[in-house]
Design an enzyme around this catalytic site. Structure first.
Site, PDB file in Angstrom:
ATOM      1  N   SER A 136       0.866  -1.179   0.000  1.00 21.62           N
ATOM      2  CA  SER A 136       0.000   0.000   0.000  1.00 21.62           C
ATOM      3  C   SER A 136       0.902   1.229   0.000  1.00 21.62           C
ATOM      4  O   SER A 136       1.736   1.390   0.883  1.00 21.62           O
ATOM      5  CB  SER A 136      -0.888  -0.036   1.247  1.00 21.62           C
ATOM      6  OG  SER A 136      -1.687   1.111   1.319  1.00 21.62           O
ATOM      7  N   LYS A 162      -1.109  -0.763  -4.228  1.00 19.55           N
ATOM      8  CA  LYS A 162      -2.366  -0.083  -3.941  1.00 19.55           C
ATOM      9  C   LYS A 162      -1.992   1.363  -3.680  1.00 19.55           C
ATOM     10  O   LYS A 162      -1.234   1.654  -2.749  1.00 19.55           O
ATOM     11  CB  LYS A 162      -3.017  -0.720  -2.712  1.00 19.55           C
ATOM     12  CG  LYS A 162      -4.304  -0.034  -2.279  1.00 19.55           C
ATOM     13  CD  LYS A 162      -4.989  -0.824  -1.172  1.00 19.55           C
ATOM     14  CE  LYS A 162      -4.942  -0.078   0.149  1.00 19.55           C
ATOM     15  NZ  LYS A 162      -5.662  -0.794   1.227  1.00 19.55           N
ATOM     16  N   LYS A 164      -2.781   5.098  -2.580  1.00 22.01           N
ATOM     17  CA  LYS A 164      -3.728   5.907  -1.820  1.00 22.01           C
ATOM     18  C   LYS A 164      -4.091   7.113  -2.677  1.00 22.01           C
ATOM     19  O   LYS A 164      -3.203   7.762  -3.248  1.00 22.01           O
ATOM     20  CB  LYS A 164      -3.102   6.346  -0.501  1.00 22.01           C
ATOM     21  CG  LYS A 164      -2.926   5.207   0.498  1.00 22.01           C
ATOM     22  CD  LYS A 164      -4.269   4.669   0.963  1.00 22.01           C
ATOM     23  CE  LYS A 164      -4.102   3.719   2.138  1.00 22.01           C
ATOM     24  NZ  LYS A 164      -5.399   3.224   2.636  1.00 22.01           N
ATOM     25  N   ASP A 189      -7.103   3.211  -3.232  1.00 19.93           N
ATOM     26  CA  ASP A 189      -7.879   3.241  -1.979  1.00 19.93           C
ATOM     27  C   ASP A 189      -8.032   4.695  -1.553  1.00 19.93           C
ATOM     28  O   ASP A 189      -7.042   5.409  -1.374  1.00 19.93           O
ATOM     29  CB  ASP A 189      -7.142   2.442  -0.897  1.00 19.93           C
ATOM     30  CG  ASP A 189      -7.922   2.354   0.415  1.00 19.93           C
ATOM     31  OD1 ASP A 189      -9.064   2.866   0.487  1.00 19.93           O
ATOM     32  OD2 ASP A 189      -7.384   1.764   1.386  1.00 19.93           O
ATOM     33  N   GLU A 215     -11.036   0.936  -3.877  1.00 20.20           N
ATOM     34  CA  GLU A 215     -11.417   0.622  -2.498  1.00 20.20           C
ATOM     35  C   GLU A 215     -12.011   1.833  -1.798  1.00 20.20           C
ATOM     36  O   GLU A 215     -11.429   2.923  -1.816  1.00 20.20           O
ATOM     37  CB  GLU A 215     -10.154   0.134  -1.758  1.00 20.20           C
ATOM     38  CG  GLU A 215     -10.360  -0.264  -0.299  1.00 20.20           C
ATOM     39  CD  GLU A 215      -9.089  -0.876   0.310  1.00 20.20           C
ATOM     40  OE1 GLU A 215      -8.207  -1.355  -0.455  1.00 20.20           O
ATOM     41  OE2 GLU A 215      -8.954  -0.874   1.545  1.00 20.20           O
ATOM     42  N   ASP A 240     -13.985  -1.559   2.483  1.00 23.54           N
ATOM     43  CA  ASP A 240     -13.138  -1.701   3.664  1.00 23.54           C
ATOM     44  C   ASP A 240     -13.962  -1.184   4.859  1.00 23.54           C
ATOM     45  O   ASP A 240     -14.682  -1.958   5.505  1.00 23.54           O
ATOM     46  CB  ASP A 240     -11.843  -0.899   3.436  1.00 23.54           C
ATOM     47  CG  ASP A 240     -10.890  -0.871   4.622  1.00 23.54           C
ATOM     48  OD1 ASP A 240     -11.245  -1.371   5.696  1.00 23.54           O
ATOM     49  OD2 ASP A 240      -9.766  -0.323   4.491  1.00 23.54           O
ATOM     50  N   LYS A 264     -10.326  -6.926   7.430  1.00 23.94           N
ATOM     51  CA  LYS A 264      -9.339  -6.454   8.403  1.00 23.94           C
ATOM     52  C   LYS A 264      -9.691  -6.990   9.775  1.00 23.94           C
ATOM     53  O   LYS A 264     -10.781  -6.740  10.293  1.00 23.94           O
ATOM     54  CB  LYS A 264      -9.339  -4.926   8.461  1.00 23.94           C
ATOM     55  CG  LYS A 264      -8.373  -4.281   7.501  1.00 23.94           C
ATOM     56  CD  LYS A 264      -8.301  -2.796   7.686  1.00 23.94           C
ATOM     57  CE  LYS A 264      -7.622  -2.170   6.479  1.00 23.94           C
ATOM     58  NZ  LYS A 264      -7.878  -0.741   6.400  1.00 23.94           N
ATOM     59  N   GLY A 292      -4.515  -4.399   5.952  1.00 23.59           N
ATOM     60  CA  GLY A 292      -3.639  -4.134   7.091  1.00 23.59           C
ATOM     61  C   GLY A 292      -3.845  -2.750   7.647  1.00 23.59           C
ATOM     62  O   GLY A 292      -4.503  -1.903   7.026  1.00 23.59           O
TER      63      GLY A 292
HETATM   64  O1  OSB Z   1      -7.435   1.735   4.335  1.00 22.62           O
HETATM   65  O2  OSB Z   1      -6.314  -0.026   3.991  1.00 22.62           O
HETATM   66  C1  OSB Z   1      -6.432   1.058   4.571  1.00 22.62           C
HETATM   67  C2  OSB Z   1      -3.334   1.761   6.691  1.00 22.62           C
HETATM   68  C3  OSB Z   1      -3.898   2.438   7.761  1.00 22.62           C
HETATM   69  C4  OSB Z   1      -5.251   2.698   7.738  1.00 22.62           C
HETATM   70  C5  OSB Z   1      -6.038   2.261   6.671  1.00 22.62           C
HETATM   71  C6  OSB Z   1      -5.479   1.557   5.625  1.00 22.62           C
HETATM   72  C7  OSB Z   1      -4.091   1.342   5.620  1.00 22.62           C
HETATM   73  C8  OSB Z   1      -3.369   0.706   4.533  1.00 22.62           C
HETATM   74  C9  OSB Z   1      -2.046   0.082   4.868  1.00 22.62           C
HETATM   75  O3  OSB Z   1      -3.722   0.740   3.382  1.00 22.62           O
HETATM   76  C10 OSB Z   1      -2.043  -1.392   4.737  1.00 22.62           C
HETATM   77  C11 OSB Z   1      -0.825  -1.993   5.391  1.00 22.62           C
HETATM   78  O4  OSB Z   1      -0.849  -2.266   6.615  1.00 22.62           O
HETATM   79  O5  OSB Z   1       0.171  -2.176   4.687  1.00 22.62           O
HETATM   80 MG    MG Z   2      -8.630   0.713   2.902  1.00 19.15          MG
END
Ligand code: OSB
Ligand code: MG
Length: 372
Positions: A136, A162, A164, A189, A215, A240, A264, A292
């Site tokens: 991510s 992924k 952001k 995401d 996402e 999510d 999650k 995660g």
């Molecule tokens: O939305 O998936 C998410 C991290 C913190 C809060 C929300 C998200 C995330 C990530 C990181 O996308 C995923 C990871 O732990 O590598």
């Molecule tokens: Mg997410």
């Protein structure tokens, strides 16, 4: 199982680099590690994924601490025979607070697996020895920085990214990554950053850049907007934040607002509900994968065990320890293996050793509670 103590440590771990999402920038993670010990001398660990402020969801470290200290720890310490299943039942009347519940449930699953002499993965009925993972990628200071960042993750061995996104950081950065890496599997995401009116615009840049999964672009409760986006889309619409329990998944499926599920552990109250949601997704024939929350090796070990289940048909957001932290709380740390994979620990419980010395070095506070 009967407990002899519960220790709650508050930890602060610096991230190797800041992680920016539509809801803010994290430079470090501040979280709780729960250590439970049984009268027979077994030790189980759980991790809370809440943050200081309620930005990802309504939970925060303050709410998690409150639920643990006033309700959950007294309950499990008093119980003559505590199991993860019994705990879930006993706290079902407390609304929400899934991250707080998950910290306890995962520690109890660690203990229950050890009591049976099996790994958490085996306990959950998972059968893979390695799991496929991706990475991510946070919002970067510039588009060129993003392209370079993605390039380094690919060089590290990750097969899918992924990105952001948020309004103002979507079309151009996604296009730049697509141009530089024509064959790469790209997900995005948004962590709820778009208004429902953005459906057509999102569809436009996602489709044009062959994004395979979008996402949670809309608010947690904006089920209808997700359904509109999913209608005839050439990409999966992954939920999510919207999916917090079995009812919310059922509703999203009925509304055709979900074509892919991010599971999650922390968001859904633990591994048992996570497994139930994955099973439901499989029955609905939608792909599932494990998400995660920048966990340390403790939460990561639990997540990896869940990701080893057959319903998880897409690569997890569970990267190697060194993608997050210079020094992990567990040994061995999680390392990226061939084919963008992590190994599933085989030893009893979470299957990795929690390094108490490292925990002590990063902890801000620690309190131990006993029965009575
Ligand atoms: O939305 O998936 C998410 C991290 C913190 C809060 C929300 C998200 C995330 C990530 C990181 O996308 C995923 C990871 O732990 O590598
Ligand atoms: Mg997410």
């Amino acid at each position: 199982m009967r407990l002899s103590s519960a220790r709650l440590d508050e930890i602060s771990l610096d991230l190797v680099e800041p992680f920016e999402t539509s809801f803010g920038v994290q430079h470090a993670r501040r979280f709780f590690v729960l250590r439970l010990e049984t009268r027979d001398g077994l030790v189980g660990y759980g991790e809370s994924v809440a943050t200081e402020d309620p930005l990802y969801s309504s939970e925060s470290n303050a709410s998690v601490r409150d639920m643990l200290l006033r309700h959950f720890l007294p309950k499990i310490l008093r119980s003559p025979a505590i199991t993860p299943e019994a705990f879930r039942k006993e706290v079902a009347h407390f609304r929400g607070n899934e991250m707080a519940k998950s910290a306890v449930e995962t520690a109890l699953v660690d203990l229950a697996a050890q009591a049976r002499g099996v790994s958490v993965a085996r306990y959950l009925g998972s059968d893979r020895s390695r799991i496929e993972v991706g990475v991510s990628v946070g919002i970067q200071p510039s588009i060129s920085a993003l392209v370079a960042r993605v390039g380094r993750y690919l060089a590290d061995g990750y097969h899918r990214v992924k990105l952001k996104v948020r309004p103002g950081w979507d079309r151009a950065p996604v296009r730049a990554v697509r141009r530089r890496f024509p064959e790469l599997e790209i997900w995005v995401d948004a962590n709820q950053a778009y208004p429902p009116e953005a459906v057509d615009r999102i569809r436009d840049w996602a489709e044009a850049n062959r994004v395979s999964q979008v996402e949670q672009p809309f608010a947690e409760r904006a089920i209808w907007a997700h359904a509109l986006l999913a209608r005839g889309a050439p990409f999966r619409v992954c939920l999510d934040e919207s999916i917090v329990d079995e009812t919310s998944l059922e509703d999203a499926l009925a509304a055709r607002a979900i074509t892919c599920l991010n599971v999650k552990t922390g968001r859904v109250g633990g591994l048992l509900t996570g497994r139930a949601l994955a099973r439901r997704a499989a029955r609905a024939q939608i792909p599932a994968w494990v998400g995660g929350m920048l966990e340390s090796g403790i939460g990561r070990a639990h997540n990896v065990a869940l990701a080893a289940r057959g319903e998880m048909t897409l690569p997890a957001d569970l990267s190697a320890s060194d993608r997050y932290y210079r020094e992990d709380l567990v040994d061995p740390p999680f390392v990226l293996g061939p084919g963008s994979t992590l190994e599933v620990p085989r030893r009893p419980g979470i299957g990795v050793e929690v390094l108490e010395k490292v925990v002590r070095r990063h902890r801000i506070s620690s309190r131990t509670y006993r029965p009575g």
